[in-house]
Design a protein around this motif. Structure first.
Motif: not given
Length: 284
Positions: A174-181
């Motif tokens: 899930x790329x959402x974790x990257x965006x959140x970071x």
């Protein structure tokens, strides 16, 4: 009423395939015929020679040199595949470009290509008068008929194992974790090493183990490009074939048995490390 229907429904689901006893029986029989019995016969064949002959065979200077060369070149090739295989998987998952499907299919070419054909092609390319080898020869670097040629051949046949192990994990990440970071101020290096790499590391280990195991037993693609010089570029599979051609079946089985034991121990350690890493990642 509903509870009884639920139990019946679960029971039907469990019986879609044969029960555990029958399935387990088929599994044991299949593994025995394909894996366990051939391995057992190999060890039994090695016992046809005396213990002194066994020890003399496996500790021969030529045999030890072939063991070192095989494991060293296989390890280096697997590590190279881990680096570039992970990079290729990343490009195929995260980017859209013209010819992407062609590149994706090209990754599986070493699976379909006969190893002897691969060996002949690589030798023609990297020989001193080959398309690429002539430029290295002019620079004073020889690739074909050296350890470098062996590593290239083993890298060629092992690349798909790493790509196909890492690619599905990257697709599900899930790329959402990257965006959140990123919104929290993390830079690209921190995002990769703190979020992406821990998630794909078990898959990377799997790819490394598969590529390493495949390289240990490779013969067809290596026998042409290695030059097969004893003590220099002679791999274990070639040495086993040489023993068989000399009708020394006991010696060939002894060398193969040692190779099998060492390979099994290394793969066990890799799988154990993978299991520990995956479990730690799930806990965290």
């Amino acid at each position: 009423m509903n509870g009884g229907f639920h139990v019946v429904k679960q029971s039907k689901r469990r019986r879609v395939l044969p029960g555990f006893g029958l399935s387990m029986g088929y599994t044991v029989i299949y593994l025995s015929l394909i894996v366990l019995i051939p391995i057992a016969v190999l060890f039994l064949k090695a016992t046809t020679i005396s213990l002194a002959e066994f020890w003399e065979t496996i500790t021969d200077e030529r045999v030890v040199a072939s063991y070192k060369l095989t494991f060293y070149t296989s390890f280096v090739a697997a590590m190279v595949n881990v680096l570039f295989g992970t990079l290729i998987a990343w490009v195929l998952v995260r980017y859209d470009f013209v010819g992407k499907r062609f590149v994706d299919a090209l990754v599986d070419l070493p699976f379909a290509l006969p190893t002897a054909v691969a060996g002949i092609a690589l030798t023609a390319i990297y020989a001193p008068n080959g398309w690429i080898g002539q430029y290295f020869e002019a620079a004073g670097v020889k690739i074909a008929y050296t350890q470098y040629g062996i590593m290239i051949a083993l890298t060629f046949i092992g690349l798909p194992f790493v790509v196909r192990s890492v690619q599905p994990v990257l697709q599900e990440l899930d790329q959402q974790y990257e965006e959140a970071a990123a919104t929290l101020g993390a830079n690209s290096a921190q995002i990769f090493f703190k979020i992406i790499f821990p998630a794909i590391f078990p898959a990377v280990l799997t790819g490394f183990g598969l590529a390493f195991a495949r390289a240990l037993g490779e013969y067809g693609s290596v026998v042409f490009i290695s030059g097969n010089m004893p003590m220099k570029t002679e791999i274990v599979p070639l040495l086993i074939i040489t023993k068989l051609e000399q009708y020394n079946y006991g010696g060939a089985a002894a060398i193969a048995a040692v190779m099998l034991v060492i390979s099994f121990l290394l793969l066990f350690l890799i799988n154990f490390w993978q299991w520990r890493t995956a479990r730690k990642h799930q806990v965290t």
